[in-house]
Design a protein around this motif. Sequence first.
Motif, PDB file in Angstrom:
ATOM      1  N   GLY A 260       1.082  -1.379   0.428  1.00  0.00           N
ATOM      2  CA  GLY A 260       0.251  -0.416   0.064  1.00  0.00           C
ATOM      3  C   GLY A 260       0.868   1.709  -0.015  1.00  0.00           C
ATOM      4  N   ALA A 261       1.740   1.204   0.879  1.00  0.00           N
ATOM      5  CA  ALA A 261       2.836   2.685   0.654  1.00  0.00           C
ATOM      6  C   ALA A 261       3.744   2.634  -0.951  1.00  0.00           C
ATOM      7  CB  ALA A 261       4.172   2.619   2.009  1.00  0.00           C
ATOM      8  N   LEU A 262       4.298   1.110  -1.404  1.00  0.00           N
ATOM      9  CA  LEU A 262       4.958   1.641  -2.299  1.00  0.00           C
ATOM     10  C   LEU A 262       3.893   2.391  -3.422  1.00  0.00           C
ATOM     11  CD1 LEU A 262       6.773  -1.558  -2.159  1.00  0.00           C
ATOM     12  CD2 LEU A 262       7.785   1.023  -2.164  1.00  0.00           C
ATOM     13  N   VAL A 263       2.464   1.834  -3.405  1.00  0.00           N
ATOM     14  CA  VAL A 263       1.440   1.959  -4.633  1.00  0.00           C
ATOM     15  C   VAL A 263       1.571   3.209  -4.813  1.00  0.00           C
ATOM     16  CG1 VAL A 263      -0.775   1.591  -5.438  1.00  0.00           C
ATOM     17  CG2 VAL A 263       1.099  -0.147  -4.823  1.00  0.00           C
ATOM     18  N   THR A 264       1.091   4.254  -3.285  1.00  0.00           N
ATOM     19  CA  THR A 264       1.010   5.136  -2.957  1.00  0.00           C
ATOM     20  C   THR A 264       1.871   5.852  -3.301  1.00  0.00           C
ATOM     21  OG1 THR A 264       0.637   4.870  -0.730  1.00  0.00           O
ATOM     22  CG2 THR A 264      -1.467   4.877  -1.561  1.00  0.00           C
ATOM     23  N   GLN A 265       3.102   5.553  -3.143  1.00  0.00           N
ATOM     24  CA  GLN A 265       4.256   6.364  -3.060  1.00  0.00           C
ATOM     25  C   GLN A 265       4.488   6.564  -4.845  1.00  0.00           C
ATOM     26  OE1 GLN A 265       6.523   7.824  -0.844  1.00  0.00           O
ATOM     27  NE2 GLN A 265       6.389   9.390  -2.513  1.00  0.00           N
TER      28      GLN A 265
ATOM     29  N   LEU B  34      -3.251  20.286  -8.679  1.00  0.00           N
ATOM     30  CA  LEU B  34      -2.199  18.743  -9.092  1.00  0.00           C
ATOM     31  C   LEU B  34      -1.888  18.414  -7.268  1.00  0.00           C
ATOM     32  CD1 LEU B  34      -1.196  16.690 -10.459  1.00  0.00           C
ATOM     33  CD2 LEU B  34       0.609  18.050 -10.347  1.00  0.00           C
ATOM     34  N   TYR B  35      -1.367  19.826  -6.255  1.00  0.00           N
ATOM     35  CA  TYR B  35      -1.084  19.557  -5.242  1.00  0.00           C
ATOM     36  C   TYR B  35      -1.930  18.273  -4.358  1.00  0.00           C
ATOM     37  CZ  TYR B  35       3.322  20.768  -7.340  1.00  0.00           C
ATOM     38  OH  TYR B  35       4.354  21.160  -7.749  1.00  0.00           O
ATOM     39  N   ASP B  36      -3.419  19.628  -4.490  1.00  0.00           N
ATOM     40  CA  ASP B  36      -4.373  19.130  -3.392  1.00  0.00           C
ATOM     41  C   ASP B  36      -4.899  17.523  -4.034  1.00  0.00           C
ATOM     42  OD1 ASP B  36      -3.932  21.446  -2.686  1.00  0.00           O
ATOM     43  OD2 ASP B  36      -6.446  22.218  -3.966  1.00  0.00           O
ATOM     44  N   MET B  37      -5.386  17.256  -5.038  1.00  0.00           N
ATOM     45  CA  MET B  37      -5.391  16.114  -5.725  1.00  0.00           C
ATOM     46  C   MET B  37      -3.949  14.997  -5.146  1.00  0.00           C
ATOM     47  SD  MET B  37      -8.225  16.144  -6.399  1.00  0.00           S
ATOM     48  CE  MET B  37      -8.758  18.083  -6.316  1.00  0.00           C
TER      49      MET B  37
ATOM     50  N   PHE C  64      -2.469  10.461  -2.760  1.00  0.00           N
ATOM     51  CA  PHE C  64      -1.486   9.853  -2.537  1.00  0.00           C
ATOM     52  C   PHE C  64      -1.087   9.907  -0.889  1.00  0.00           C
ATOM     53  CE2 PHE C  64      -2.556  10.020  -6.839  1.00  0.00           C
ATOM     54  CZ  PHE C  64      -2.656   8.709  -7.311  1.00  0.00           C
ATOM     55  N   PHE C  65      -0.609  11.626  -1.480  1.00  0.00           N
ATOM     56  CA  PHE C  65       0.226  11.846   0.300  1.00  0.00           C
ATOM     57  C   PHE C  65      -0.463  11.274   1.088  1.00  0.00           C
ATOM     58  CE2 PHE C  65       1.687  15.005   4.012  1.00  0.00           C
ATOM     59  CZ  PHE C  65       2.963  14.856   3.630  1.00  0.00           C
ATOM     60  N   TYR C  66      -1.073  11.616   1.869  1.00  0.00           N
ATOM     61  CA  TYR C  66      -2.406  11.170   3.382  1.00  0.00           C
ATOM     62  C   TYR C  66      -2.006   9.708   3.659  1.00  0.00           C
ATOM     63  CZ  TYR C  66      -3.308  15.709   4.823  1.00  0.00           C
ATOM     64  OH  TYR C  66      -2.990  17.305   5.003  1.00  0.00           O
ATOM     65  N   PRO C  67      -2.483   9.313   1.756  1.00  0.00           N
ATOM     66  CA  PRO C  67      -3.057   7.084   2.483  1.00  0.00           C
ATOM     67  C   PRO C  67      -1.764   6.765   2.450  1.00  0.00           C
ATOM     68  CG  PRO C  67      -3.947   8.173   0.361  1.00  0.00           C
ATOM     69  CD  PRO C  67      -3.795   9.296   0.836  1.00  0.00           C
TER      70      PRO C  67
ATOM     71  N   THR D  32      13.917  11.744   1.971  1.00  0.00           N
ATOM     72  CA  THR D  32      13.649  10.341   2.925  1.00  0.00           C
ATOM     73  C   THR D  32      11.997  10.376   2.287  1.00  0.00           C
ATOM     74  OG1 THR D  32      11.502  12.714   3.472  1.00  0.00           O
ATOM     75  CG2 THR D  32      13.572  12.650   4.567  1.00  0.00           C
ATOM     76  N   PHE D  33      11.210  10.612   1.018  1.00  0.00           N
ATOM     77  CA  PHE D  33      11.022   9.310   0.644  1.00  0.00           C
ATOM     78  C   PHE D  33      11.074   8.496  -0.598  1.00  0.00           C
ATOM     79  CE2 PHE D  33       7.752  13.199   0.158  1.00  0.00           C
ATOM     80  CZ  PHE D  33       7.227  12.881   1.658  1.00  0.00           C
ATOM     81  N   LEU D  34      12.399   8.700  -0.891  1.00  0.00           N
ATOM     82  CA  LEU D  34      13.359   7.558  -1.310  1.00  0.00           C
ATOM     83  C   LEU D  34      13.469   6.251  -0.661  1.00  0.00           C
ATOM     84  CD1 LEU D  34      14.610   6.047  -3.673  1.00  0.00           C
ATOM     85  CD2 LEU D  34      16.716   7.715  -3.389  1.00  0.00           C
ATOM     86  N   MET D  35      13.942   7.054   0.589  1.00  0.00           N
ATOM     87  CA  MET D  35      14.366   6.055   1.852  1.00  0.00           C
ATOM     88  C   MET D  35      13.841   5.026   2.657  1.00  0.00           C
ATOM     89  SD  MET D  35      17.373   8.424   4.389  1.00  0.00           S
ATOM     90  CE  MET D  35      18.429   7.609   5.121  1.00  0.00           C
TER      91      MET D  35
END
Length: 347
Positions: free
Chosen positions: A75-80, A100-103, A108-111, A307-310
């Motif tokens: 789930g984390a990887l799909v949303t990322q 765009l950033y709201d969507m 994606f960001f909150y999930p 940090t997202f990459l990590m």
Amino acid sequence: MNTTHMSTYQETMRSYPLDALVSDFFNIFNLLIVGEVIGILGILGNVFTIRNFYKQGFHDTVSVTLTALALSDIGALVTQQGYNILINPWLSRMELDFSLYDMVAVFFFYPNGYFIRVSGLITAFASFERCVSVTLPLKVRLLFSRKVVLIVNVLIFFLISIYLFPLYYFYCVEFVYLVNPLTNRTIYTLIYRENADIVLHVSYLLIDLAVPYLTFLVTIVSTVVIVVQLRSKAKWRSAVVSGKTQGEKSDALLKEKRTSVMLVTVSVIFIVCLIPHSAVLTALSFVRELKLGGAYFNIAFLCYTFTFLMETINCSVSILVYYKMSTKFRTTAQEMLKLCKKTDLKH
């Protein structure tokens, strides 16, 4: 992020002290290239991991917990993956009919944050369970049966979801059509309700700060106890295994040690990969210039790309740890691969 925030983002990204080309380069390289490749491999690896544990039969509590961890990591990887694709510099500069950033934030960001926190809690629970196993070896099966472990993992998914999603999607935001004064175009965006500031601030303190650091604390303490107990009670554990030959004793102890070391490795990877992101979130709560519209937001965004990459790496490398340190997992994986080869040869 409404239209005002959107325009603020676009204006400030051009005026920050860090050159926009540098920010764009690491955005593309870290997220769109490296992050996407690792993420796709990680999704395939976690699917393979779930299939592997399914073939093993879920005979122990560790396989149940690690299967739940693999589900959360998917789930984390799909949303990322979605976040990485949509947040690229080219798409962010296009004039779209929606914000765009709201969507991206909502879908994606909150999930992604939800699944990351679920993975963290499951990792902490796995470490705690193994900690109890090495400190109270005769009582661990009474405390943590397969049914109990399954219920705990389901509760982690459920409790975090009922806290996070209703908070953001029902109490704080609503989707509306607004006119962007910069382009004189109507776009689909979201606005924050009157109570949003207080609710989001409390949520930020709990979900983004308290929960991650509590997870780190439990994981670190459990990991330290596991390492200390494995070193100090090896002879005592050997004496407990009665009625077996010395070779059987050694095999039982070796299996127990390998499982513990494997979970310690997973915990260490989680701590190393997730602490930087929590540190950035902590800095955002104290340094106003790092927030959207601040003088150093571009620097904060650059840190986010790393940090997202990590986080992506953390969710993707577990299969390598299992294959290296678990004989049962490795044997099952080799049987699955041989079966695939035989099927290909038949076709």
